[in-house]
Design an enzyme around this catalytic site. Structure first.
Site, mmCIF file in Angstrom:
data_model
loop_
_atom_site.group_PDB
_atom_site.id
_atom_site.type_symbol
_atom_site.label_atom_id
_atom_site.label_comp_id
_atom_site.label_asym_id
_atom_site.label_seq_id
_atom_site.Cartn_x
_atom_site.Cartn_y
_atom_site.Cartn_z
ATOM 1 C CG HIS A 1 10.571 2.605 5.052
ATOM 2 N ND1 HIS A 1 9.729 2.422 6.124
ATOM 3 C CD2 HIS A 1 10.434 1.500 4.271
ATOM 4 C CE1 HIS A 1 9.119 1.260 5.999
ATOM 5 N NE2 HIS A 1 9.524 0.688 4.884
ATOM 6 C CB SER B 1 9.430 -2.674 4.870
ATOM 7 O OG SER B 1 8.608 -1.670 4.335
#
Length: 315
Positions: free
Chosen positions: A194, A90
Protein backbone atom coordinates in the site's frame (compact mmCIF):
# COMPACT_ATOMS: atom_id res chain seq x y z
CA UNK A 1 -26.94 -3.98 11.80
CA UNK A 2 -24.34 -6.70 11.26
CA UNK A 3 -21.04 -6.14 9.44
CA UNK A 4 -18.96 -9.03 8.08
CA UNK A 5 -15.24 -8.26 7.76
CA UNK A 6 -12.20 -10.16 6.45
CA UNK A 7 -8.66 -9.73 7.80
CA UNK A 8 -5.52 -8.90 5.86
CA UNK A 9 -1.99 -10.20 5.61
CA UNK A 10 -0.22 -10.90 8.88
CA UNK A 11 -3.27 -12.57 10.43
CA UNK A 12 -2.13 -16.05 9.32
CA UNK A 13 -0.41 -18.43 11.74
CA UNK A 14 1.05 -21.92 11.20
CA UNK A 15 -1.61 -24.62 11.10
CA UNK A 16 -4.55 -22.22 11.41
CA UNK A 17 -6.59 -24.00 8.72
CA UNK A 18 -6.29 -27.48 10.27
CA UNK A 19 -9.58 -27.54 12.23
CA UNK A 20 -11.52 -25.93 9.37
CA UNK A 21 -10.73 -28.81 7.04
CA UNK A 22 -12.74 -31.15 9.27
CA UNK A 23 -15.93 -29.34 8.27
CA UNK A 24 -18.08 -31.06 5.62
CA UNK A 25 -16.89 -30.25 2.11
CA UNK A 26 -14.09 -27.90 3.22
CA UNK A 27 -11.19 -30.12 2.18
CA UNK A 28 -12.74 -30.69 -1.26
CA UNK A 29 -13.31 -26.95 -1.74
CA UNK A 30 -9.72 -26.18 -0.79
CA UNK A 31 -8.41 -28.91 -3.11
CA UNK A 32 -10.38 -27.50 -6.04
CA UNK A 33 -9.08 -23.97 -5.40
CA UNK A 34 -5.54 -25.34 -5.07
CA UNK A 35 -5.82 -26.99 -8.48
CA UNK A 36 -7.25 -23.81 -10.01
CA UNK A 37 -4.37 -21.58 -8.85
CA UNK A 38 -1.48 -24.05 -8.75
CA UNK A 39 -0.83 -23.73 -5.02
CA UNK A 40 -1.29 -26.40 -2.34
CA UNK A 41 -3.43 -24.40 0.07
CA UNK A 42 -4.03 -27.36 2.40
CA UNK A 43 -0.29 -27.85 2.87
CA UNK A 44 0.35 -24.19 3.59
CA UNK A 45 -2.65 -23.90 5.87
CA UNK A 46 -1.90 -26.99 7.95
CA UNK A 47 1.79 -27.99 7.72
CA UNK A 48 3.93 -25.06 6.58
CA UNK A 49 5.95 -23.01 9.07
CA UNK A 50 5.71 -19.28 9.77
CA UNK A 51 8.39 -18.33 7.24
CA UNK A 52 6.69 -20.26 4.44
CA UNK A 53 3.31 -18.60 4.99
CA UNK A 54 4.89 -15.18 5.37
CA UNK A 55 5.62 -15.33 1.63
CA UNK A 56 3.26 -12.82 0.03
CA UNK A 57 2.45 -15.13 -2.88
CA UNK A 58 1.31 -17.80 -0.39
CA UNK A 59 -0.24 -15.72 2.39
CA UNK A 60 -2.69 -13.81 0.25
CA UNK A 61 -4.53 -16.72 -1.43
CA UNK A 62 -4.39 -18.61 1.87
CA UNK A 63 -6.20 -15.79 3.67
CA UNK A 64 -8.89 -15.42 1.00
CA UNK A 65 -9.49 -19.17 0.95
CA UNK A 66 -9.76 -19.23 4.76
CA UNK A 67 -12.24 -16.37 4.79
CA UNK A 68 -14.43 -17.98 2.14
CA UNK A 69 -14.42 -21.31 4.00
CA UNK A 70 -15.49 -19.54 7.20
CA UNK A 71 -18.26 -17.63 5.42
CA UNK A 72 -19.50 -20.88 3.90
CA UNK A 73 -19.53 -22.49 7.34
CA UNK A 74 -21.89 -19.71 8.46
CA UNK A 75 -24.01 -20.28 5.38
CA UNK A 76 -27.35 -21.14 6.98
CA UNK A 77 -27.16 -18.38 9.58
CA UNK A 78 -26.13 -15.75 7.04
CA UNK A 79 -28.67 -16.93 4.47
CA UNK A 80 -31.45 -16.34 6.98
CA UNK A 81 -30.11 -12.95 8.08
CA UNK A 82 -27.86 -11.23 5.56
CA UNK A 83 -25.23 -8.82 6.93
CA UNK A 84 -25.93 -5.16 6.35
CA UNK A 85 -22.43 -4.53 5.01
CA UNK A 86 -19.17 -6.27 4.15
CA UNK A 87 -15.58 -5.05 4.07
CA UNK A 88 -12.07 -6.44 4.10
CA UNK A 89 -8.73 -5.13 5.25
CA UNK A 90 -6.21 -5.03 2.38
CA UNK A 91 -6.27 -8.48 0.73
CA UNK A 92 -9.42 -9.17 2.76
CA UNK A 93 -11.18 -6.84 0.32
CA UNK A 94 -11.07 -9.67 -2.23
CA UNK A 95 -12.76 -12.01 0.28
CA UNK A 96 -15.42 -9.36 0.85
CA UNK A 97 -15.89 -8.83 -2.89
CA UNK A 98 -16.50 -12.54 -3.39
CA UNK A 99 -18.96 -12.72 -0.50
CA UNK A 100 -20.82 -9.68 -1.86
CA UNK A 101 -21.15 -11.43 -5.24
CA UNK A 102 -18.86 -9.08 -7.17
CA UNK A 103 -16.55 -12.00 -8.01
CA UNK A 104 -17.06 -15.75 -8.03
CA UNK A 105 -15.02 -17.63 -5.45
CA UNK A 106 -12.87 -19.13 -8.21
CA UNK A 107 -12.19 -15.73 -9.79
CA UNK A 108 -11.38 -14.29 -6.37
CA UNK A 109 -8.77 -17.02 -5.81
CA UNK A 110 -7.29 -16.55 -9.28
CA UNK A 111 -7.10 -12.78 -8.80
CA UNK A 112 -5.53 -13.00 -5.36
CA UNK A 113 -2.96 -15.51 -6.60
CA UNK A 114 -1.89 -13.02 -9.29
CA UNK A 115 -2.00 -10.21 -6.74
CA UNK A 116 0.27 -12.08 -4.34
CA UNK A 117 2.79 -12.97 -7.05
CA UNK A 118 2.82 -9.43 -8.45
CA UNK A 119 3.27 -7.86 -5.02
CA UNK A 120 6.02 -10.36 -4.16
CA UNK A 121 7.83 -9.39 -7.36
CA UNK A 122 7.46 -5.71 -6.51
CA UNK A 123 8.71 -6.32 -2.97
CA UNK A 124 11.82 -8.06 -4.32
CA UNK A 125 13.02 -4.89 -6.04
CA UNK A 126 13.95 -3.18 -2.76
CA UNK A 127 14.15 -4.50 0.80
CA UNK A 128 11.02 -3.08 2.41
CA UNK A 129 8.63 -3.85 5.23
CA UNK A 130 5.93 -2.60 7.58
CA UNK A 131 5.70 -1.81 11.28
CA UNK A 132 2.79 -1.11 13.60
CA UNK A 133 3.03 1.88 15.92
CA UNK A 134 1.47 1.40 19.33
CA UNK A 135 0.20 4.60 20.91
CA UNK A 136 0.59 8.16 19.77
CA UNK A 137 -1.61 10.80 18.15
CA UNK A 138 -2.12 10.43 14.36
CA UNK A 139 -1.78 14.20 13.94
CA UNK A 140 1.73 13.93 15.38
CA UNK A 141 2.63 10.48 14.00
CA UNK A 142 1.79 10.99 10.32
CA UNK A 143 4.03 14.07 9.80
CA UNK A 144 6.84 12.30 11.66
CA UNK A 145 6.57 9.28 9.36
CA UNK A 146 6.59 11.47 6.29
CA UNK A 147 9.70 13.26 7.60
CA UNK A 148 11.44 9.85 7.72
CA UNK A 149 10.27 9.00 4.19
CA UNK A 150 7.78 6.43 5.44
CA UNK A 151 4.16 6.02 4.32
CA UNK A 152 1.23 5.62 6.77
CA UNK A 153 0.14 2.58 4.77
CA UNK A 154 -2.63 1.42 7.12
CA UNK A 155 -4.60 3.99 9.11
CA UNK A 156 -6.59 1.56 11.21
CA UNK A 157 -8.37 3.78 13.72
CA UNK A 158 -8.24 3.59 17.51
CA UNK A 159 -4.87 5.32 17.23
CA UNK A 160 -3.24 2.46 15.29
CA UNK A 161 -1.10 3.31 12.27
CA UNK A 162 1.12 0.97 10.26
CA UNK A 163 4.18 2.53 8.65
CA UNK A 164 5.77 1.15 5.49
CA UNK A 165 9.01 1.82 3.69
CA UNK A 166 12.56 0.62 3.19
CA UNK A 167 14.51 -1.35 5.80
CA UNK A 168 16.66 1.73 6.44
CA UNK A 169 13.62 3.94 6.97
CA UNK A 170 12.06 1.44 9.38
CA UNK A 171 15.35 1.24 11.30
CA UNK A 172 15.33 5.02 11.57
CA UNK A 173 11.79 4.84 12.95
CA UNK A 174 12.92 2.42 15.67
CA UNK A 175 15.61 4.91 16.67
CA UNK A 176 13.38 7.97 16.37
CA UNK A 177 9.81 7.13 17.40
CA UNK A 178 7.08 9.79 17.13
CA UNK A 179 6.13 11.46 20.38
CA UNK A 180 3.67 9.30 22.33
CA UNK A 181 4.43 6.06 20.47
CA UNK A 182 5.29 3.36 23.00
CA UNK A 183 6.50 0.62 20.67
CA UNK A 184 7.26 -0.08 17.03
CA UNK A 185 6.37 -3.68 16.11
CA UNK A 186 7.71 -5.17 12.87
CA UNK A 187 4.95 -7.01 11.00
CA UNK A 188 5.22 -10.47 9.44
CA UNK A 189 4.90 -9.24 5.88
CA UNK A 190 7.45 -9.25 3.08
CA UNK A 191 7.14 -5.74 1.67
CA UNK A 192 5.93 -2.16 1.93
CA UNK A 193 2.37 -2.85 0.85
CA UNK A 194 0.00 0.00 0.00
CA UNK A 195 2.84 2.34 -0.93
CA UNK A 196 4.53 3.49 -4.14
CA UNK A 197 6.82 0.46 -3.81
CA UNK A 198 3.89 -1.67 -5.02
CA UNK A 199 3.26 0.40 -8.18
CA UNK A 200 4.69 -2.32 -10.49
CA UNK A 201 1.94 -4.70 -9.31
CA UNK A 202 -0.86 -2.38 -10.43
CA UNK A 203 -0.29 -2.94 -14.16
CA UNK A 204 -0.33 -6.72 -13.66
CA UNK A 205 -3.64 -6.53 -11.81
CA UNK A 206 -5.16 -4.19 -14.38
CA UNK A 207 -4.50 -6.84 -17.01
CA UNK A 208 -5.80 -9.66 -14.79
CA UNK A 209 -8.99 -7.72 -14.08
CA UNK A 210 -9.92 -7.75 -17.77
CA UNK A 211 -10.62 -11.50 -17.56
CA UNK A 212 -12.98 -11.26 -14.58
CA UNK A 213 -16.74 -11.77 -14.76
CA UNK A 214 -17.86 -8.87 -12.55
CA UNK A 215 -21.28 -8.24 -11.00
CA UNK A 216 -22.58 -5.40 -8.85
CA UNK A 217 -22.42 -6.13 -5.08
CA UNK A 218 -25.53 -7.70 -3.57
CA UNK A 219 -24.64 -6.20 -0.19
CA UNK A 220 -23.27 -2.84 0.89
CA UNK A 221 -19.55 -3.05 0.09
CA UNK A 222 -17.31 -0.63 2.02
CA UNK A 223 -14.01 0.27 0.35
CA UNK A 224 -10.57 0.67 1.92
CA UNK A 225 -9.80 3.63 -0.32
CA UNK A 226 -12.05 6.12 1.43
CA UNK A 227 -14.55 4.19 3.54
CA UNK A 228 -17.27 4.78 0.96
CA UNK A 229 -19.99 2.27 0.09
CA UNK A 230 -19.50 1.20 -3.53
CA UNK A 231 -22.50 0.08 -5.59
CA UNK A 232 -20.79 -0.73 -8.91
CA UNK A 233 -18.93 -4.00 -9.41
CA UNK A 234 -16.56 -2.44 -11.93
CA UNK A 235 -15.76 0.30 -9.41
CA UNK A 236 -15.09 -2.32 -6.72
CA UNK A 237 -12.60 -4.11 -8.99
CA UNK A 238 -10.94 -0.84 -10.05
CA UNK A 239 -10.46 0.01 -6.39
CA UNK A 240 -9.08 -3.48 -5.65
CA UNK A 241 -6.48 -2.98 -8.38
CA UNK A 242 -5.35 0.48 -7.30
CA UNK A 243 -5.44 -0.26 -3.58
CA UNK A 244 -2.22 -2.30 -3.61
CA UNK A 245 -0.26 0.95 -4.05
CA UNK A 246 -2.41 3.20 -1.86
CA UNK A 247 -3.02 3.42 1.90
CA UNK A 248 -5.73 1.37 3.62
CA UNK A 249 -8.16 3.68 5.43
CA UNK A 250 -9.76 1.22 7.82
CA UNK A 251 -10.53 4.13 10.13
CA UNK A 252 -12.86 5.54 7.47
CA UNK A 253 -14.45 2.12 6.94
CA UNK A 254 -15.34 2.04 10.64
CA UNK A 255 -16.77 5.55 10.42
CA UNK A 256 -19.06 4.26 7.69
CA UNK A 257 -20.03 1.28 9.86
CA UNK A 258 -21.08 3.76 12.55
CA UNK A 259 -23.14 5.77 10.06
CA UNK A 260 -24.86 2.59 8.92
CA UNK A 261 -25.77 1.76 12.52
CA UNK A 262 -23.53 -1.23 13.17
CA UNK A 263 -24.38 -3.21 16.32
CA UNK A 264 -22.54 -6.45 15.57
CA UNK A 265 -19.31 -7.34 13.75
CA UNK A 266 -18.04 -10.78 12.75
CA UNK A 267 -14.46 -11.24 11.54
CA UNK A 268 -13.88 -14.18 9.23
CA UNK A 269 -11.02 -16.64 9.72
CA UNK A 270 -8.31 -16.00 10.83
CA UNK A 271 -10.10 -13.52 13.04
CA UNK A 272 -8.74 -11.39 15.86
CA UNK A 273 -7.03 -8.32 14.40
CA UNK A 274 -10.08 -6.39 13.20
CA UNK A 275 -12.23 -7.32 16.17
CA UNK A 276 -9.45 -6.05 18.42
CA UNK A 277 -9.52 -2.69 16.65
CA UNK A 278 -13.33 -2.62 16.72
CA UNK A 279 -13.43 -3.14 20.48
CA UNK A 280 -11.47 0.10 20.88
CA UNK A 281 -12.98 2.13 18.03
CA UNK A 282 -16.59 0.91 18.10
CA UNK A 283 -17.55 0.74 21.80
CA UNK A 284 -20.79 -1.08 22.43
CA UNK A 285 -20.61 -3.09 19.20
CA UNK A 286 -20.69 -6.83 19.82
CA UNK A 287 -17.90 -8.74 18.07
CA UNK A 288 -16.99 -12.34 17.25
CA UNK A 289 -13.65 -13.40 15.76
CA UNK A 290 -13.73 -16.68 13.86
CA UNK A 291 -10.45 -18.30 14.82
CA UNK A 292 -11.59 -21.94 14.81
CA UNK A 293 -14.88 -23.71 14.06
CA UNK A 294 -15.55 -23.61 17.82
CA UNK A 295 -16.42 -19.92 17.28
CA UNK A 296 -19.20 -20.63 14.77
CA UNK A 297 -21.92 -21.01 17.42
CA UNK A 298 -21.11 -17.61 18.91
CA UNK A 299 -21.13 -16.05 15.45
CA UNK A 300 -24.48 -17.66 14.58
CA UNK A 301 -25.92 -16.38 17.86
CA UNK A 302 -24.70 -12.85 17.12
CA UNK A 303 -26.26 -13.01 13.65
CA UNK A 304 -29.60 -14.05 15.13
CA UNK A 305 -29.43 -11.47 17.95
CA UNK A 306 -28.62 -8.66 15.52
CA UNK A 307 -31.52 -9.66 13.27
CA UNK A 308 -33.92 -9.82 16.25
CA UNK A 309 -32.83 -6.39 17.46
CA UNK A 310 -33.31 -4.95 13.96
CA UNK A 311 -36.81 -6.49 13.75
CA UNK A 312 -37.70 -5.06 17.16
CA UNK A 313 -36.45 -1.61 16.19
CA UNK A 314 -38.52 -1.69 13.02
CA UNK A 315 -41.68 -2.93 14.71
Amino acid sequence: MLVLVAPGQGAQTPGFLTPWLDLPGAADRLAAWSDAIGLDLAHYGTQADADAIRDTAVAQPLLVAAGLLAAEALGDALAANKPGAVAGHSVGEITAAAYAGVLTDDDALRLVRKRGLAMADAAAITETGMAALLGGDPEVTVPHLEKLGLTPANVNGAGQIVAAGTAEQLAALEADKPEGVRRVVQLKVAGAFHTHHMAPAVATLEEAAKALDVADPKLTYVSNRDGKAVASGSDVVSRLVGQVANPVRWDLCMETFKELGVTGLIELCPGGTLTGIAKRALPGVKTVALKTPDDLDAASALIADTASAADAAGA
